[in-house]
Write a protein that holds these residues in place. Sequence first.
Motif, short mmCIF file in Angstrom:
data_model
loop_
_atom_site.label_atom_id
_atom_site.label_comp_id
_atom_site.label_asym_id
_atom_site.label_seq_id
_atom_site.Cartn_x
_atom_site.Cartn_y
_atom_site.Cartn_z
N TYR A 50 0.76 -1.17 -0.23
CA TYR A 50 -0.08 0.11 0.12
C TYR A 50 0.89 1.37 -0.15
O TYR A 50 2.12 1.43 0.67
N LEU A 56 -6.35 1.99 4.05
CA LEU A 56 -5.29 1.68 3.24
C LEU A 56 -5.59 1.53 1.66
O LEU A 56 -6.58 0.96 1.33
N SER A 57 -4.57 1.91 0.98
CA SER A 57 -4.71 1.69 -0.81
C SER A 57 -3.66 1.79 -1.25
O SER A 57 -2.61 2.07 -0.95
N ASN A 58 -3.69 1.11 -2.64
CA ASN A 58 -2.56 1.18 -3.54
C ASN A 58 -2.87 2.01 -4.74
O ASN A 58 -3.86 1.66 -5.27
N GLY A 78 -7.21 -1.35 0.61
CA GLY A 78 -7.15 -2.62 1.97
C GLY A 78 -7.74 -2.35 3.17
O GLY A 78 -9.04 -1.79 2.86
#
Length: 150
Positions: free
Chosen positions: A79, A129-131, A138
Amino acid sequence: MKQIVLGIFIILTFVISPIQINATTMPCSMVLEPIDKKLTNSKGTALVYKVQLRPPSFARTNVSILGVHLPEPSSYGNYDSYEGFAFIPEEISWRFRLYPTAEKDSPTWAGRFDEITANMENVEVQVRLSNSNTEKLGPSILSSNIKNCR
């Protein structure tokens, strides 16, 4: 006559009061608490209010989120950022990117979404959370329910 007025008053009290208790008055704000209680310094806030966008149209709901002292996203795996995520269970969700400030050690993450037209009841607001490359969302880091909105 007094008994009729009293009876109407009592009935209205029981009919109207529950509606007012469940309704979220806007504007309001809520504290976003960490899911992992070990993140004692991590907190956030969400501001929820009606906005009038241009060109003139009907009012929409804005959700603005600010998160502070969040762990580095990469410490949880693949992430690189955080996103705001608001949802009504089994109905609809909204996600929007949170942007970090220029602070070195622990940036403040903030963002907003202005396009909500749904009724804001039973809404959960989270920092997740993030990508940013894969757009994979996430797990939640901070969370609160609109019932906590004051």
